[in-house]
Design a protein around this motif. Structure first.
Motif, PDB file in Angstrom:
ATOM      1  N   UNK A  81      24.953  33.819 -21.026  1.00 51.41           N
ATOM      2  CA  UNK A  81      25.783  34.872 -21.620  1.00 51.41           C
ATOM      3  C   UNK A  81      27.221  34.420 -21.908  1.00 51.41           C
ATOM      4  N   UNK A  82      27.442  33.101 -21.706  1.00 52.74           N
ATOM      5  CA  UNK A  82      28.718  32.487 -22.089  1.00 52.74           C
ATOM      6  C   UNK A  82      29.921  33.169 -21.424  1.00 52.74           C
ATOM      7  N   UNK A  83      29.797  33.393 -20.120  1.00 53.55           N
ATOM      8  CA  UNK A  83      30.907  33.914 -19.312  1.00 53.55           C
ATOM      9  C   UNK A  83      30.963  33.072 -18.041  1.00 53.55           C
ATOM     10  N   UNK A  84      31.924  33.339 -17.187  1.00 49.11           N
ATOM     11  CA  UNK A  84      32.046  32.576 -15.940  1.00 49.11           C
ATOM     12  C   UNK A  84      31.072  33.100 -14.888  1.00 49.11           C
ATOM     13  N   UNK A  85      30.679  32.261 -13.912  1.00 48.47           N
ATOM     14  CA  UNK A  85      29.818  32.725 -12.813  1.00 48.47           C
ATOM     15  C   UNK A  85      30.451  33.895 -12.059  1.00 48.47           C
ATOM     16  N   UNK A  86      31.794  33.888 -11.941  1.00 48.36           N
ATOM     17  CA  UNK A  86      32.479  34.979 -11.256  1.00 48.36           C
ATOM     18  C   UNK A  86      32.240  36.305 -11.992  1.00 48.36           C
ATOM     19  N   UNK A  87      32.288  36.244 -13.340  1.00 51.51           N
ATOM     20  CA  UNK A  87      32.038  37.453 -14.136  1.00 51.51           C
ATOM     21  C   UNK A  87      30.604  37.940 -13.941  1.00 51.51           C
ATOM     22  N   UNK A  88      29.665  37.012 -13.884  1.00 45.61           N
ATOM     23  CA  UNK A  88      28.257  37.372 -13.672  1.00 45.61           C
ATOM     24  C   UNK A  88      28.089  38.068 -12.328  1.00 45.61           C
ATOM     25  N   UNK A  89      28.715  37.528 -11.291  1.00 43.02           N
ATOM     26  CA  UNK A  89      28.615  38.148  -9.963  1.00 43.02           C
ATOM     27  C   UNK A  89      29.157  39.569  -9.993  1.00 43.02           C
ATOM     28  N   UNK A  90      30.280  39.779 -10.680  1.00 46.63           N
ATOM     29  CA  UNK A  90      30.839  41.129 -10.785  1.00 46.63           C
ATOM     30  C   UNK A  90      29.885  42.045 -11.558  1.00 46.63           C
ATOM     31  N   UNK A  91      29.264  41.505 -12.619  1.00 43.28           N
ATOM     32  CA  UNK A  91      28.301  42.299 -13.394  1.00 43.28           C
ATOM     33  C   UNK A  91      27.114  42.711 -12.532  1.00 43.28           C
ATOM     34  N   UNK A  92      26.625  41.788 -11.725  1.00 45.36           N
ATOM     35  CA  UNK A  92      25.484  42.084 -10.854  1.00 45.36           C
ATOM     36  C   UNK A  92      25.854  43.130  -9.811  1.00 45.36           C
ATOM     37  N   UNK A  93      27.083  43.060  -9.305  1.00 45.88           N
ATOM     38  CA  UNK A  93      27.539  44.073  -8.356  1.00 45.88           C
ATOM     39  C   UNK A  93      27.610  45.437  -9.027  1.00 45.88           C
ATOM     40  N   UNK A  94      28.051  45.473 -10.281  1.00 45.24           N
ATOM     41  CA  UNK A  94      28.124  46.735 -11.027  1.00 45.24           C
ATOM     42  C   UNK A  94      26.729  47.313 -11.230  1.00 45.24           C
ATOM     43  N   UNK A  95      25.764  46.453 -11.539  1.00 43.05           N
ATOM     44  CA  UNK A  95      24.388  46.909 -11.740  1.00 43.05           C
ATOM     45  C   UNK A  95      23.819  47.461 -10.436  1.00 43.05           C
ATOM     46  N   UNK A  96      24.102  46.780  -9.332  1.00 44.97           N
ATOM     47  CA  UNK A  96      23.607  47.232  -8.031  1.00 44.97           C
ATOM     48  C   UNK A  96      24.195  48.597  -7.679  1.00 44.97           C
ATOM     49  N   UNK A  97      25.476  48.783  -7.963  1.00 46.83           N
ATOM     50  CA  UNK A  97      26.131  50.063  -7.685  1.00 46.83           C
ATOM     51  C   UNK A  97      25.587  51.174  -8.580  1.00 46.83           C
ATOM     52  N   UNK A  98      25.098  50.770  -9.764  1.00 45.77           N
ATOM     53  CA  UNK A  98      24.553  51.756 -10.700  1.00 45.77           C
ATOM     54  C   UNK A  98      23.101  52.107 -10.398  1.00 45.77           C
ATOM     55  N   UNK A  99      22.533  51.493  -9.341  1.00 49.97           N
ATOM     56  CA  UNK A  99      21.175  51.842  -8.937  1.00 49.97           C
ATOM     57  C   UNK A  99      20.113  50.846  -9.329  1.00 49.97           C
ATOM     58  N   UNK A 100      20.506  49.739  -9.983  1.00 51.98           N
ATOM     59  CA  UNK A 100      19.532  48.691 -10.321  1.00 51.98           C
ATOM     60  C   UNK A 100      19.360  47.825  -9.079  1.00 51.98           C
TER      61      UNK A 100
END
Length: 301
Positions: free
Chosen positions: A28-47
């Motif tokens: 997705x052409x972003x940093x690993x740190x950004x991916x980790x934050x995205x995954x945390x957002x998904x987890x908080x959203x119920x995924x």
């Protein structure tokens, strides 16, 4: 947009399973740190995102999760419907028609910017019957048997585990596991006779996406020719190659590759008559000369 990336990450994990943050970052052409934050957002959203440590570590979505909401845009559904319509023009499959109807009910028909007509792949009623029989056999994991005429006009009795169907080189092919050679082989449907299911179940597990054929370079011929300007468009249309050089008088050099023993491209070359001259390989030059002599003798020349 972040929301688009989040949806794409969900779909990627559903399709690929456990994946490292580094791999997702590259995808997705972003940093690993950004991916980790995205995954945390998904987890908080119920995924339900699961994380794993170690050499085989990474992130994945729990197997029990099912994506139920519509995630494609109206325009993306247009592409799906267009692709299904193209397939339906080539293959009279009941399940395919049902899939098309479902997609059309989700996204009502609009004026399509692109349309695909694969009617040339429909061939004849016999081929369609073979396709339906083979599709059922693949679903039921049932061995099939047929009489097959190969490119050397040799007739053999074949029994294989059918794995998938493929349309290429203007023909339908079956990819099957040939127990005799313990390998995967391609069989052209139009060369099959007396196709039938045996009732015998598969003894092997098959993954169509993982099938890799052995080096078949001996079965592919690389041709270079010089043609008159008048057949330039026809070479592009029928030989599926590229122009490598153009002369001041309009003549051109053209190269293409094709299955050595297929007749479509060879017949196209013969139809060009003296407006084309094969430069290489010598075997094709000799084959053309031999064919022309045989034709001349047939007509009493």
């Amino acid at each position: 947009m972040k929301i688009d990336r989040l949806i794409s990450i969900i779909l990627y994990l559903l399709n690929h399973g456990r994946t490292s943050a580094q791999k997702l970052a590259e995808e997705f052409e972003v940093s690993p740190r950004t991916i980790v934050r995205d995954l945390e957002s998904l987890d908080q959203a119920g995924i339900p995102i699961q994380s794993f440590c170690g050499v085989d570590g990474g992130y994945q979505i729990m197997d029990s999760f099912v994506l139920e909401k519509q995630v494609a845009t109206s325009h993306e559904y247009d592409w799906i419907v267009t692709a299904l319509r193209g397939m339906a023009s080539a293959y009279a499959s009941k399940s395919l028609k049902q899939a098309l109807a479902k997609m059309q009910s989700i996204n009502p028909a609009r004026d399509a910017v692109v349309s695909v007509d694969l009617g040339v792949a429909r061939e004849d009623d016999n081929i369609n019957e073979q396709l339906m029989l083979l599709e059922d056999a693949i679903k039921e994991k049932c061995v099939v048997r047929f009489s097959y005429t190969n490119s050397h006009d040799e007739v053999k009795e074949i029994q294989v585990e059918p794995v998938c169907l493929q349309y290429k080189w203007y023909n339908w092919y079956l990819i099957g596991y040939y127990e005799t050679y313990q390998d995967y082989c391609m069989f052209k449907l139009v060369r099959m006779d007396r196709l039938q299911t045996t009732g015998q179940k598969f003894t092997n597990a098959h993954d169509p996406s993982a099938i890799r054929f052995k080096d078949s370079s001996d079965d592919i011929v690389q041709v270079r020719l010089r043609g008159k300007a008048v057949i330039k468009a026809k070479c592009r249309e029928y030989l599926n190659g590229r122009i490598t050089h153009e002369y001041e008088n309009g003549d051109f050099e053209f190269t293409f590759s094709a299955p050595r023993h297929e007749t479509f491209w060879y017949g196209a070359l013969l139809s060009f008559g003296n407006k084309v001259h094969v430069l290489e390989p010598p075997e094709i030059q000799e084959r053309i000369v031999r064919t022309c002599r045989e034709i001349q003798m047939e007509y009493g020349g």
